[in-house]
Design a protein around this motif. Structure first.
Motif, mmCIF file in Angstrom:
data_model
loop_
_atom_site.group_PDB
_atom_site.id
_atom_site.type_symbol
_atom_site.label_atom_id
_atom_site.label_comp_id
_atom_site.label_asym_id
_atom_site.label_seq_id
_atom_site.Cartn_x
_atom_site.Cartn_y
_atom_site.Cartn_z
ATOM 1 N N TRP A 145 0.373 9.837 -3.927
ATOM 2 C CA TRP A 145 -0.579 10.827 -3.616
ATOM 3 C C TRP A 145 0.073 12.109 -3.361
ATOM 4 O O TRP A 145 1.031 12.320 -2.779
ATOM 5 N N ARG B 211 -1.226 8.922 4.574
ATOM 6 C CA ARG B 211 -0.449 7.551 4.238
ATOM 7 C C ARG B 211 -0.028 6.787 5.555
ATOM 8 O O ARG B 211 -0.454 5.705 6.131
ATOM 9 N N SER C 220 0.908 3.962 -2.832
ATOM 10 C CA SER C 220 0.222 5.182 -2.526
ATOM 11 C C SER C 220 1.376 6.468 -2.689
ATOM 12 O O SER C 220 0.978 7.538 -2.050
ATOM 13 N N PHE D 168 0.840 -1.160 0.157
ATOM 14 C CA PHE D 168 0.051 0.060 0.083
ATOM 15 C C PHE D 168 0.955 1.208 0.110
ATOM 16 O O PHE D 168 0.785 2.389 -0.701
#
Lengths: 213, 209, 103, 679, 395
Positions: free
Chosen positions: E353, E362, E350, E346
């Motif tokens: 972003w 995050r 991520s 993840f």
């Protein structure tokens, strides 16, 4: 939660660790050879003989009755009776041990000899540094090394010593009264029979504190 | 003859060690020693792989075989009490086996030696870069299905091995009387029932080999 | 550099040693060890051919060996589990005794 | 179309139903079975009268016969359907009434007759069966249905004749009756099949395309057989054979006299009124077919002329034999045969009306005679030989009176009795017969003989001395009442067909009916001749027997005394039985012997041969099995098993042996590959 | 400062230049192995004394302070003692295997150091699959434990060996899995490249993996598994004195025992070294402006910190029971590392972003996910599944 116990533990040890540096008192170690912890009163190691007065040989309370020799489980006491007698604290003529050996490597310091001794002649010592380089010679303690003055006894076992001395003094006093009475009776008798033998000179109390009679 | 440096000393040494340990693995009387020689063979093989500049496979070989399979074999040897017993290696039927093995060896080596085509292969091309990166890409791209299949096979084998070797011992699965009957026997009369139960469980446990 | 057929001969020898072991010894574990050896010999062949093949960059031989190592591990695990369960039933791992399929 | 036609089938069905129910009953339900059969026949009589009424009166349009037909499909096979049906026309109606009426009387009579027979239930069952079959013949509109009922009637007659089967003669007579009628029926069947072959249908009247209707007849008329005879004629003759067998015409009459073994009511019913009449009825029914004449000679067709001749010969021949008989029932039997001859003569010469009229009248008085004979036998405690009887007129007055009326009607005493009128009609027809006059003369001679043997019988039975040991007693009323009724009927029936008022002729042929006294005048001459003939016969017999009455039952008959040879021939029934015995029986015997020989040697031989061949084949098989199969095949299987066992050792569960095999095969593979590369 | 950083590398090159050509390759090898062995042998010595002193302090007592000033010569004394002690070999023992066992343990231990990057381009061998090599060699230690345990023909030894092997195998799984997270995010197995990936500075803060949610939990898991792998602290069951004397070391004495002892410590050093390279940014300086300081200094600084941490944990946490050990590994560590992998993925995806506070979001999500897993697993594991004790005799 799973980890909290662990963290508390860590905090505790961290406190100890840091604490140990900033104040020495927390450290409990006794640097043995240099520092020693005073022995506790009733800690006991190997037995020793008690003598009253100054002369170790004369003041020995032990009358070589060999009860302790018989009772000793590992049989580490060896007594040879003396031929002649010497007066004990009540002035009565008693035997005394010619040789009195205790094999310290065998003794298990069970204190049975102290319990069975009718004359409070043998007590448990607090000396433990007995390591020697050879196994045979020095571990067999002779009478001479075993004998220790009553003052030392008072020093290491004060309560017991005091109690015992009180009792001995009492007996001595009673013996003397009996002797006195006997003397009086004898005197009376002697008066009748004119000659009275002079009782032996009473043993001199070793300790300074021994009550004068 | 050939130049001294021409003879592949390193390879020969590794090969010699591996072969000797392989032979020992097969012929020693004490099984545990066989197991350990097998480990040595695996290490020798790993070395050969490194020699063939296939590090990833060499390390994988060490990790899988020396790390896991060897331990498995050794454990099996212990579990089946073969550690103590020493085996008599040679028997009549085994000689036949040896004969067949030699025949197979001959049938494998003969074509190798005689076939002309192998000689034509270039001595050795420059070491192909078997970068882990590229291996990773290949695994994830071209061979992703075999990879998943392998994962499946491994899990299945793991579960299978556990199930096969599991000893389902009914009495052992129920170590203590269920709390329910303990409650209704009541504390007063608990001692006889309790002792009976426990004594039975203890006796039963003692019976276990 | 070491020509290819050195490796192949080495692999063949290893293979036959494994086969000899599997055939000669009566103990199930040793047979299994023999089989492991044979498997490794095969892997060696793959790597040797991969190393000397012109299209080495495809890493085909390498991949093959990786998967075969995985499978061999699984196989060893299950094989040994079976040997243990056989031992538990027959109290011996001698292969002569293990010739009945009956439970 | 009157609604009764649809229920016509009930008339035969009821007696059949009764027969079936009685068959299920136990023998001891005598009264129940009697009442069942009588009840069912009474209902059938009622229905027949109901069917008779609409056929009276002329057809509106005039001309032609009233006829209603009801056809239905019986069953289909292939693409043709077999059709049956029943018909109601004057001929059927008249016969229905006659048969049911006479049958009813006989049923009632037999209640008394069989009173103390323990098998009465079975008797009534067979009687009902017979009545049903007879009624079936009457109403059937299809030759096939007719033939079926015909056979049923033959069966019933066999059962009834052989009723007392414990009597060997009765059993033999029943068998004889059955076989001879069957011979006749063979002809009937051939004719039936040929007819069916030609016309494609067996229905008589099927609104236009029945076999008796014009279209079929025309077709038949044109056809001729190989032998040159017309097809219609040939078929008719074949049908006539059946009729001859059933009605006891000359060649096939031998069974009728022996049929007397059965109980008397049976004889009365079968051999007087109905069964024998069946043959005549058949010819009447198929008259149009017979009337077809290819040569178209005026007068009668060849078929009808044959009928006439056979009828005439039978009449005379039977009458002659009757004269020589001594058993009361046997005489009546022969008289029946001769009267049937007259009926055939009447049919052949004068057509349907003449024959039917004599049939109707004969039914009544012959039934009367038989029942009378029955009560005589009953009275004389089962005595049948007339020579031992005699003088019974006082013990049995009613029987004597009714029997006398019957005798006079039979022999044709003029004016009062029906026999005279019907015989007169026949003689008139014979006289005008174009073909030849001989049948007329034969007819006259027959009439004389009839009068003679009847009077002889009357004399032996009722007049003369009392030979009977025991006391004869009159029959109970249940038996005498039917006698009286029949006697009255015997008289009245005659007045139907007098030439002056020919009601029956008009009724049957559908002509106009008007009272015509002049006709009496025209036939006066013929009437005078016939009366003379009758008188001659009666007087000669009376005088012969009153003067030379035989002294005792064993004494010779006066005629026998006069002409022992001729009388012997008549007494022994013209030795026809012996003749048959000699010819047919021996032929039959010959046939059976040859077939036995054939069977034993030819077929048996063949069978033996086949079995021998089979055995030979079997032995070959055994040899084959022994050597080829056992040694070859089993040997091979054994080898296979050994080989398999060898291989089995390989499959011994030792993992390592498998591995060895793999190793070896690897080596082999490589060697092969190397060898391949080497070349 | 550059020279100070590369002081050792330059020295080595200088020395190699001295050596005549044909033996040059031998010299390079020796010159890289020699310092390695001396440094880590001395580390071993120092650690033993530091550990005993620290444990003492934790337990409110002095550590060894008799030998040398403040007891610093104690390891010398121990080493000497080990050499002097008589090397007993049990009669029934399998002599060959008994002898080989310690070497089978120590040699792989030393091998593991060959791939660790101690400083900027101070890695003995920069292997492409360095991490795989590390674990491959690490895995062989179990075999050595078995050889030791089995060859000494002693029930306690065999029991200890079995426990040791079971523990090491069980904890190898979470160990490897936690490193997979790092490999996944960095994308390469070679350790210098992993350190390289962590060498960037963001407003002064280094981008060490430990500063990411999955990195932090991965580091903790790695240390726990590593401790178990090296039979340290809470997991020192195999040679638990109280139950099975010294486990598989029972029948060893003298130099072989010392070897085993050293092998263990080397295992510990390898794990710490790997932990540093993977999670603490290897030889990168903790703060940007200190970047110029010598790289190896930071490596050994972090090294010392982690060793202290291990010692600290050893002082506090009581030993785990065997089944707890197993349950902890399979039912807690493995699931948690898997979750960690997910969070790492993840985190990786991520990364793009852009909206403000992305880093914070995050972090929040990642930490939350791992925290949640940790709590649920903890609660699941903690259920008191043992039925109440049944006191049969005491009433």
């Amino acid at each position: 939660m799973l980890g909290t116990g662990l963290i508390q533990g860590l905090m505790e040890t961290a406190k100890n660790f840091v604490g140990s540096y900033h104040d020495e008192a927390r450290l409990v170690t006794v640097q043995y050879p240099e520092e020693k912890i005073p022995a506790k009163e009733n800690s006991r190691n190997f037995p020793f003989l008690v003598y009253d007065g100054e002369d170790p040989q004369a003041g020995l309370r032990c009358v070589a009755c060999q009860i302790c020799e018989k009772e000793c489980p590992p049989k580490c006491i060896y007594i040879v009776k003396s031929k002649d007698k010497k007066p004990d604290y009540t002035g009565k003529a008693q035997l005394y041990p010619a040789t009195f050996d205790i094999d310290v490597s065998v003794c298990m310091s069970c204190q049975i000899c102290v319990e069975v001794c009718p004359f409070d002649a043998i007590k448990m010592d607090q000396v433990f540094e007995l390591s020697t380089s050879d196994r045979f010679a020095t571990l067999l303690l002779k009478k001479t090394t075993l004998a220790k003055p009553n003052a030392y006894f008072h020093q290491i076992h004060p309560t017991d010593a005091a109690e015992i001395d009180g009792r001995l003094a009492e007996e001595k006093r009673k013996a003397e009264e009996k002797a006195k009475a006997a003397a009086a009776a004898k005197a009376a008798a002697a008066a009748a029979a004119t000659t009275g033998t002079d009782p032996k000179a009473p043993p001199v109390g070793g300790a300074a504190k021994s009550p004068t009679n | 003859m050939r130049m001294l440096s021409d003879i592949p000393i390193a390879f020969l040494m590794i090969a010699a060690v591996t072969l000797v340990s392989a032979v020992c693995a097969m012929s020693l009387r004490n099984l545990v020693h066989c197991g350990l020689c097998l480990v040595l063979t695996f290490v020798g093989l790993a070395a050969t792989y490194l020699h063939l500049s296939a590090e990833f496979v060499g390390f994988a070989q060490v990790l899988v075989y020396v790390g896991a399979v060897a331990i498995l074999i050794v454990f099996t040897i212990l579990l089946t009490r073969n550690a103590e017993v020493t085996l008599s290696p040679v028997s009549q039927s085994s000689l036949v086996g040896l004969g067949i093995a030699i025949a197979v060896c001959g049938s494998l080596v003969l074509p190798l030696v005689t076939s002309p085509s192998l000689r034509r292969l270039p001595a050795q091309s420059l070491a192909p870069d078997a970068q882990v990166q590229r291996i990773g890409e290949k695994l994830m791209a071209q061979y992703v299905i075999p990879l998943e299949a392998l994962a499946l096979v491994l899990t299945a084998a793991m579960i299978g091995a556990v199930v096969i070797a599991m000893r389902d011992d009914p009495e052992r699965n129920d170590p203590s009387p269920s709390p329910q009957n303990q409650k209704d026997t009541g504390s007063v009369s608990n001692s006889p029932a309790g002792t009976a139960l426990n004594s039975s469980s203890s006796t039963s446990s003692s019976q276990r080999p | 550099m070491t020509p290819l057929h050195y490796y192949l001969i080495f692999a063949a020898l290893l293979f036959s040693v494994g086969l000899a072991g599997a055939l000669m010894r009566r103990n199930a574990i040793l047979v299994l060890i023999g089989i492991e050896l044979m498997l490794n010999a095969a892997n060696l062949n793959f790597i040797a051919f991969w190393r000397y093949s012109p299209t080495a960059n495809e890493l085909v031989g390498l991949m093959f060996v990786l998967f075969s190592i995985g499978i061999a591990a699984a196989e060893a695990a299950v094989g040994l589990a079976i040997i243990i369960s056989i031992y538990r039933h027959h109290r011996s791992t001698q292969l002569q005794h293990v010739d009945r399929l009956k439970g | 179309m009157p609604s009764i036609v649809n229920y016509l089938w009930l008339i035969p069905a009821l007696p059949l139903l009764a027969a079936g129910m009685i068959a299920l009953l136990k023998q001891r339900h005598r009264s129940l079975s009697a009442s069942l059969s009588i009840g069912s026949l009474a209902i059938s009589l009622g229905l027949s009268i109901a069917a008779f009424v609409p056929t009276l009166g002329p057809i509106e349009g005039g001309g032609g016969v009233k006829r209603w037909v009801h056809n239905l499909d019986w069953f289909e096979f292939g693409n043709t359907t077999l059709r049956l049906g029943w018909v109601l026309d004057p001929l059927t109606a008249a016969m229905l009434v006659m048969v049911t009426f006479v049958g009813l009387l006989i049923f009632i009579y037999s209640v008394g007759y069989m009173a103390h027979d323990e098998n009465a239930a079975r008797f009534f069952c067979f009687l009902s069966l017979f009545a049903a079959a007879m009624l079936g013949i009457l109403i059937s509109n299809s030759l096939l249905l007719l033939f079926m009922s015909w056979e049923l009637v033959g069966l019933a007659s066999y059962l009834l004749i052989g009723f007392w089967y414990h009597k060997p003669s009765a059993a033999a007579a029943a068998k004889k009756a059955f076989i001879t009628t069957r011979i006749g029926d063979m002809g009937f069947l051939l004719g039936l099949l040929w007819l069916y072959g030609e016309t494609g249908t067996l229905l008589f009247y099927d609104n236009g395309n029945g076999c008796l209707e014009q279209s079929a007849l025309n077709r038949l008329n044109t056809l001729t057989t190989a032998g040159g005879m017309g097809v219609a004629t040939a078929i008719s003759l074949l049908l006539f054979c059946g009729a001859a067998g059933k009605s006891g015409q000359v060649p096939l009459h031998v069974w009728l006299p022996d049929a007397m073994e059965g109980p008397t009511p049976v004889s009365a019913l079968i051999h007087a009124a109905t069964m024998v009449a069946a043959g005549v009825f058949l010819i009447a029914r198929v008259f149009p077919l017979m009337d077809v004449d290819p040569a178209n000679v005026a007068g009668s067709s060849t078929a009808l002329s044959v009928v006439t001749w056979v009828g005439a010969v039978t009449a005379v021949f039977a009458a002659l034999i009757a004269v020589g008989q001594n058993d009361i029932k046997r005489i009546l039997a022969y008289s029946t045969v001769s009267q049937l001859g007259y009926m055939m003569l009447g049919l052949g010469a004068g057509g349907v009306a003449v024959g039917m009229f004599h049939l109707l009248t004969h039914a009544f008085f012959k039934a009367l005679l038989f029942l009378g004979a029955g009560s005589v036998i009953h009275g004389c405690h089962e005595e049948q030989d007339i020579r031992r009887m005699g003088g019974l007129r006082r013990q049995m007055p009613t029987t004597f009176l009714t029997y006398a009326i019957g005798m006079m009607a039979l022999s044709g005493v003029p004016l009062l009795f029906s026999g005279f009128w019907s015989k007169d009609e026949i003689l008139h027809a014979a006289s005008v017969w174009p073909v030849s006059r001989l049948p007329f003369y034969l007819g006259l001679f027959g009439a004389v003989l009839t009068a003679f043997y009847m009077t002889r019988q009357m004399f032996f039975v009722f007049f003369g001395k009392q030979h009977l040991g025991k006391e004869a007693h009159e029959s109970p009323t249940v038996m005498t009442i039917p006698l009286v009724i029949l006697a009255i009927a015997a008289v009245l029936v005659g007045f139907w067909g007098t030439p002056a008022w020919p009601w029956l002729h008009a009724y049957l042929t559908g002509h106009e009916l008007h009272l015509d006294l002049s006709a009496l005048a025209k036939s006066a001459t013929l009437m005078l001749i016939s009366t003379a003939v009758v008188a001659l016969g009666m007087i000669s017999a009376w005088r012969l027997y009153t003067r030379k009455t035989p002294s005792s039952p064993q004494a010779l008959d006066p005629l026998e005394a006069a002409q022992p040879a001729v009388f012997g021939v008549l007494k022994n029934r013209a030795y026809i039985d012996e003749f048959y015995e000699a010819t047919v029986i021996r032929l039959n015997h010959l046939l059976s012997v040859t077939s036995d020989v054939l069977d034993r040697f030819l077929w048996n031989g063949l069978v033996q041969l086949v079995s021998l061949m089979a055995i030979a084949l079997a032995s070959v098989g055994k040899a084959l099995d022994q050597f080829v199969i056992n040694l070859g095949f089993d040997g091979w299987c054994g080898g296979l098993k050994q080989g398999a066992r060898g291989f089995a050792r390989l499959q011994n569960g030792q993992v390592q042996s498998y591995l060895r095999v793999i190793g070896l095969s690897l080596v082999a593979l490589v060697v092969v590959l190397l060898w391949e590369r080497r070349r | 400062m550059e020279t100070l950083d590369q002081i050792f590398v330059l020295a080595k090159h200088w020395l190699v230049a001295r050596v005549p050509e044909p033996l040059a390759w031998l010299a390079t090898i020796l010159l890289s192995i020699g310092p390695l062995i001396t440094v880590f042998a001395s580390c071993f010595a120092i650690t033993t004394i530091v550990e005993r002193k620290a444990l003492g302090r934790i337990q409110n007592r002095f550590g060894p302070n008799r030998v040398g000033p403040f007891g610093l010569l104690q390891p010398l004394a121990d080493g000497l003692k080990m050499l002097i002690k008589e090397d007993l070999v049990p009669a029934q023992a399998d002599k060959v295997v008994h002898l080989l066992a310690p070497f089978a343990l120590v040699v792989p231990a030393w091998l593991t150091f060959s791939v660790l990057p101690f400083g900027r381009n101070m890695t003995v061998i920069d292997l492409d699959a360095g991490l795989l090599f590390f674990f491959a060699v690490g895995a062989s230690s179990e075999l050595a434990v078995f050889m030791a345990g089995w060859s000494s023909r002693n029930k306690y030894a065999l029991m200890g060996a079995m426990r040791g092997i079971a523990q090491m195998i069980s904890y190898e799984v979470p160990l490897v899995l936690s490193t997979v997270a790092v490999v996944m995010s960095v994308g390469s197995l070679s350790l210098p490249s992993i350190v390289e990936a962590q060498s960037a500075y963001v407003f002064g803060m280094p981008t060490w993996h430990v500063f990411t949610p999955w990195g932090l939990s991965g580091f903790i898991l790695f240390l726990i598994a590593g401790a178990a792998e090296a039979n340290r602290a809470p997991f020192d069951l195999p040679e638990a004195e109280s139950e099975i004397i010294a486990g598989y070391l029972t029948e060893y004495s003298g130099f072989k025992y010392a070897l085993f002892f050293m092998g263990e410590y080397l295992g510990l050093f390898a794990i710490t070294g790997m932990g540093i390279t993977l999670f603490l940014g290897g030889w990168t300086a903790p703060v940007s402006f200190l970047a110029t300081t010598p790289s190896w200094f930071w490596f050994f600084a972090k090294f010392g910190a982690i060793i202290a941490l291990f010692i600290w944990v050893r002082g506090t946490v009581p030993r785990l029971r065997m089944d707890q050990l197993m349950k902890f590994a399979w039912k807690f560590l493995v699931p948690l590392t898997l979750v960690n992998l997910v969070v790492a993925a993840f985190w990786h995806f991520s990364g793009t972003w852009q909206f403000p506070g992305a880093i914070f979001a995050r972090w929040l999500l990642g930490a939350g996910f791992i925290g949640g897993a940790y709590v649920t697993l903890g609660r699941a594991l903690h259920t008191n599944q043992f039925p109440p004790r049944v006191y049969a005799y005491a009433e």
